[in-house]
Design an enzyme around this catalytic site. Structure first.
Site, PDB file in Angstrom:
ATOM      1  N   GLY A 124       2.397 -49.197 -10.275  1.00  0.00           N
ATOM      2  CA  GLY A 124       1.911 -49.564  -8.949  1.00  0.00           C
ATOM      3  C   GLY A 124       2.525 -48.813  -7.790  1.00  0.00           C
ATOM      4  O   GLY A 124       2.172 -49.070  -6.640  1.00  0.00           O
TER       5      GLY A 124
ATOM      6  N   GLU B 214       6.442 -48.840 -15.629  1.00  0.00           N
ATOM      7  CA  GLU B 214       5.279 -48.278 -16.322  1.00  0.00           C
ATOM      8  C   GLU B 214       4.301 -47.724 -15.297  1.00  0.00           C
ATOM      9  O   GLU B 214       3.166 -48.149 -15.197  1.00  0.00           O
ATOM     10  CB  GLU B 214       4.636 -49.298 -17.274  1.00  0.00           C
ATOM     11  CG  GLU B 214       4.347 -50.621 -16.653  1.00  0.00           C
ATOM     12  CD  GLU B 214       3.827 -51.665 -17.635  1.00  0.00           C
ATOM     13  OE1 GLU B 214       4.234 -51.663 -18.811  1.00  0.00           O
ATOM     14  OE2 GLU B 214       3.003 -52.487 -17.210  1.00  0.00           O
TER      15      GLU B 214
ATOM     16  N   GLY C  46       1.889 -44.940 -13.533  1.00  0.00           N
ATOM     17  CA  GLY C  46       0.946 -43.901 -13.918  1.00  0.00           C
ATOM     18  C   GLY C  46       0.713 -42.976 -12.740  1.00  0.00           C
ATOM     19  O   GLY C  46       1.100 -41.805 -12.725  1.00  0.00           O
ATOM     20  N   ARG C  47       0.111 -43.558 -11.702  1.00  0.00           N
ATOM     21  CA  ARG C  47      -0.318 -42.805 -10.530  1.00  0.00           C
ATOM     22  C   ARG C  47       0.744 -41.884  -9.936  1.00  0.00           C
ATOM     23  O   ARG C  47       0.487 -40.710  -9.695  1.00  0.00           O
ATOM     24  CB  ARG C  47      -0.754 -43.818  -9.457  1.00  0.00           C
ATOM     25  CG  ARG C  47      -1.427 -43.230  -8.252  1.00  0.00           C
ATOM     26  CD  ARG C  47      -1.641 -44.334  -7.201  1.00  0.00           C
ATOM     27  NE  ARG C  47      -2.152 -45.555  -7.798  1.00  0.00           N
ATOM     28  CZ  ARG C  47      -3.435 -45.843  -7.930  1.00  0.00           C
ATOM     29  NH1 ARG C  47      -4.347 -45.022  -7.495  1.00  0.00           N
ATOM     30  NH2 ARG C  47      -3.805 -46.983  -8.489  1.00  0.00           N
TER      31      ARG C  47
ATOM     32  N   ARG D 150     -12.851 -42.900  -7.779  1.00  0.00           N
ATOM     33  CA  ARG D 150     -12.134 -43.727  -6.812  1.00  0.00           C
ATOM     34  C   ARG D 150     -12.814 -43.832  -5.442  1.00  0.00           C
ATOM     35  O   ARG D 150     -12.889 -44.933  -4.901  1.00  0.00           O
ATOM     36  CB  ARG D 150     -10.676 -43.251  -6.660  1.00  0.00           C
ATOM     37  CG  ARG D 150      -9.879 -43.337  -7.971  1.00  0.00           C
ATOM     38  CD  ARG D 150      -8.404 -43.076  -7.769  1.00  0.00           C
ATOM     39  NE  ARG D 150      -7.760 -44.144  -7.040  1.00  0.00           N
ATOM     40  CZ  ARG D 150      -7.485 -44.132  -5.761  1.00  0.00           C
ATOM     41  NH1 ARG D 150      -7.741 -43.076  -5.025  1.00  0.00           N
ATOM     42  NH2 ARG D 150      -6.925 -45.165  -5.182  1.00  0.00           N
TER      43      ARG D 150
ATOM     44  N   TYR E 186     -13.540 -47.644  -4.748  1.00  0.00           N
ATOM     45  CA  TYR E 186     -12.641 -48.339  -3.816  1.00  0.00           C
ATOM     46  C   TYR E 186     -12.796 -47.884  -2.371  1.00  0.00           C
ATOM     47  O   TYR E 186     -12.069 -48.354  -1.508  1.00  0.00           O
ATOM     48  CB  TYR E 186     -11.172 -48.073  -4.184  1.00  0.00           C
ATOM     49  CG  TYR E 186     -10.764 -48.361  -5.606  1.00  0.00           C
ATOM     50  CD1 TYR E 186     -10.904 -49.639  -6.146  1.00  0.00           C
ATOM     51  CD2 TYR E 186     -10.186 -47.369  -6.397  1.00  0.00           C
ATOM     52  CE1 TYR E 186     -10.501 -49.905  -7.446  1.00  0.00           C
ATOM     53  CE2 TYR E 186      -9.766 -47.628  -7.692  1.00  0.00           C
ATOM     54  CZ  TYR E 186      -9.930 -48.893  -8.212  1.00  0.00           C
ATOM     55  OH  TYR E 186      -9.510 -49.146  -9.483  1.00  0.00           O
TER      56      TYR E 186
ATOM     57  N   CYS F  21     -27.836 -40.375  -8.885  1.00  0.00           N
ATOM     58  CA  CYS F  21     -28.844 -41.097  -8.115  1.00  0.00           C
ATOM     59  C   CYS F  21     -28.262 -42.437  -7.692  1.00  0.00           C
ATOM     60  O   CYS F  21     -28.742 -43.505  -8.081  1.00  0.00           O
ATOM     61  CB  CYS F  21     -30.110 -41.267  -8.939  1.00  0.00           C
ATOM     62  SG  CYS F  21     -30.779 -39.677  -9.426  1.00  0.00           S
ATOM     63  N   GLU F  22     -27.189 -42.362  -6.978  1.00  0.00           N
ATOM     64  CA  GLU F  22     -26.480 -43.512  -6.427  1.00  0.00           C
ATOM     65  C   GLU F  22     -25.971 -43.055  -5.082  1.00  0.00           C
ATOM     66  O   GLU F  22     -25.258 -42.049  -5.007  1.00  0.00           O
ATOM     67  CB  GLU F  22     -25.257 -43.869  -7.293  1.00  0.00           C
ATOM     68  CG  GLU F  22     -25.563 -44.440  -8.657  1.00  0.00           C
ATOM     69  CD  GLU F  22     -26.120 -45.846  -8.580  1.00  0.00           C
ATOM     70  OE1 GLU F  22     -25.815 -46.561  -7.593  1.00  0.00           O
ATOM     71  OE2 GLU F  22     -26.875 -46.213  -9.493  1.00  0.00           O
TER      72      GLU F  22
END
Ligand SMILES: *Cc1c(COP(=O)(O)O)cnc(C)c1O
Length: 429
Positions: A232, A274, A276-277, A312, A316, A343-344
């Site tokens: 985090g 732990e 990641g980012r 992302r 988000y 197509c979004e």
């Protein structure tokens, strides 16, 4: 210290790569990843046997996992494939932590086979684990502090709204049950924040967990072997944001450790993370080319990448910095929406972004795509997953995941053309 948005490569370098590996692709900077890993390790060098279990979900590529293993990291897994990736990368035994939720029996079985540390997400998983895989000799529990903690954040939400972990009462009950079953080795885990840039939030988490470790010792006579503060740690996606000061973080957690753990005679207690980012995020780039320019009510730049390569922004509303390669020094005097081809309508890497004048064929680099980037890829609209490249310390480039092909896309389809259709197409030809 503001975020560094300079690229570690020049336009000519990318052009050479693109001749061999067509866009879009992700490229990771090995040396920067290694340097960053060493910096994190150094910040916690005071801690007894500090361990970072890299969150595999962030960048599930075994080449990167093996690099991180060489830097002393373990792996945090939460699925069968992630356990197998860790194993392939040579990360085994208690260097793997299974922090999963809603876990199927086979994953507990695989974790047991690997000798991984199992971090249970619920009190009912004690019985489930015992019945399906047998009890290991070390067990960890994931704590959800509920509304006690002030200020969760928008990705994980507020702890009391999060699906993860055991309540406080359940936690004590769970340790008691395990102790009475004869388990002697214990860990405690929590993760209550995500993409957080305020180091003091982690210090607060550490304080909460150290207090809990003391209380578990007092009430149950259990001396924990490790505490794991989860992942985090955020990264400065925006140029004006500041990265988390890892040295400050290590230092503040050390103070808390001395005041709470050492003072209560619970030293040594292993510290684990732990993340990641923060490990790979800033050191991975999505490289794409401009296919089209379109001027209607707004001005659009259409890339050959889409949200299947980096979800992302669409998921988000996240900011990802964009550099138009070779135009770094030009004024940001044009406003564009930078889009993909799905197509979004939310398939946009940037909305109303001030950029230099962009031309068709320009190479565009999207920053901070090294974690939760390629990993979140999908095949919607028949989009194929792109390649992953590694820029080695000597600047040579290695393909570490090839791009998907149409054959890959069709590989899972169990389909043969019905006779009538086949015949019809023959007669019309
Ligand atoms: C996603 C996740 C992580 C990693 O989070 P980052 O934001 O990448 O640091 C770590 N632990 C668990 C349990 C997670 O779900």
């Amino acid at each position: 210290m503001m975020a560094d948005k300079n690229l570690p490569f020049l336009k000519t370098y990318l052009e050479e790569i693109i001749e061999k590996f067509p866009t879009p692709f992700h490229i990771y900077d090995e040396q920067a990843i290694r340097n960053n890993a060493r910096r994190l390790t150094a910040a916690f060098s005071w801690a007894p046997e500090f361990k970072e279990y890299f969150a595999v979900k962030a960048t599930p590529n075994p080449t990167l996992l093996a690099i991180l293993r060489e830097e002393g990291f373990g792996a945090d897994c939460s699925s069968m494939a992630e356990l197998l990736l860790a194993e392939r990368a040579g990360i085994v035994g208690e260097n793997i932590m299974l922090t999963s939720n809603d876990t199927p029996a086979v994953e507990f079985q695989k974790a047991r086979e690997l000798g991984a540390i199992i971090n249970l997400d619920d009190i009912t998983h004690i019985d489930y684990l015992e019945k399906n895989a047998g009890l290991p000799d070390i067990i960890s529990f994931r704590y959800n502090p509920g509304p006690l903690l002030q200020g969760g954040n928008t990705i994980i939400g507020y702890p009391e709204e999060a699906k993860y972990g055991l309540t406080r009462d359940q936690l004590f009950e769970a340790y008691r049950i395990m102790r009475d079953k004869g388990i002697a080795r214990f860990g405690l885990h929590t993760m209550v924040i995500s993409n957080e840039l305020n180091a003091d939030s982690f210090v607060a988490t550490a304080n909460m967990i150290f207090d809990l470790a003391v209380e578990i010792h007092t009430k149950l006579g259990i001396s924990l072997e490790f505490v794991n503060f989860g992942g985090g740690i955020g990264i400065p996606y925006k140029p004006e944001q500041q990265p988390v000061d890892l040295e400050y973080l290590g230092c503040e957690i050390q103070k808390a450790y001395e005041a709470k753990i050492k003072a209560n005679g619970l030293d040594p207690l292993r510290i684990a993370l732990e993340c990641g980012r923060v490990i790979t995020g800033p050191y991975g780039y999505l490289v794409a080319k401009v296919l089209h320019k379109k001027e209607i009510y707004k001005n659009y730049i259409g890339l050959d990448a889409c949200m299947a390569n980096l979800m992302r922004p669409a998921l988000y509303g996240s900011y990802h910095h964009i550099t138009v390669v070779g135009k770094e020094k030009l004024p940001l005097d044009h406003k564009y929406d930078v889009t993909g081809s799905l197509c979004e309508n939310n398939d946009k890497f940037a909305i109303d972004r001030q950029l230099p004048k962009i031309d068709i064929g320009d190479i565009v680099v999207i920053h901070d795509a090294g974690a939760h980037g390629h990993a979140m890829g999908f095949n919607y609209n028949g989009k194929l997953r792109s390649a992953e490249l590694l820029m080695r310390p000597d600047k040579s480039v290695k393909l570490i995941r090839r791009a998907e092909t149409i054959d890959d896309y069709f590989a899972t389809l169990d389909f043969s053309c019905p006779q009538s259709l086949a015949a019809a197409s023959k007669t019309t030809n």
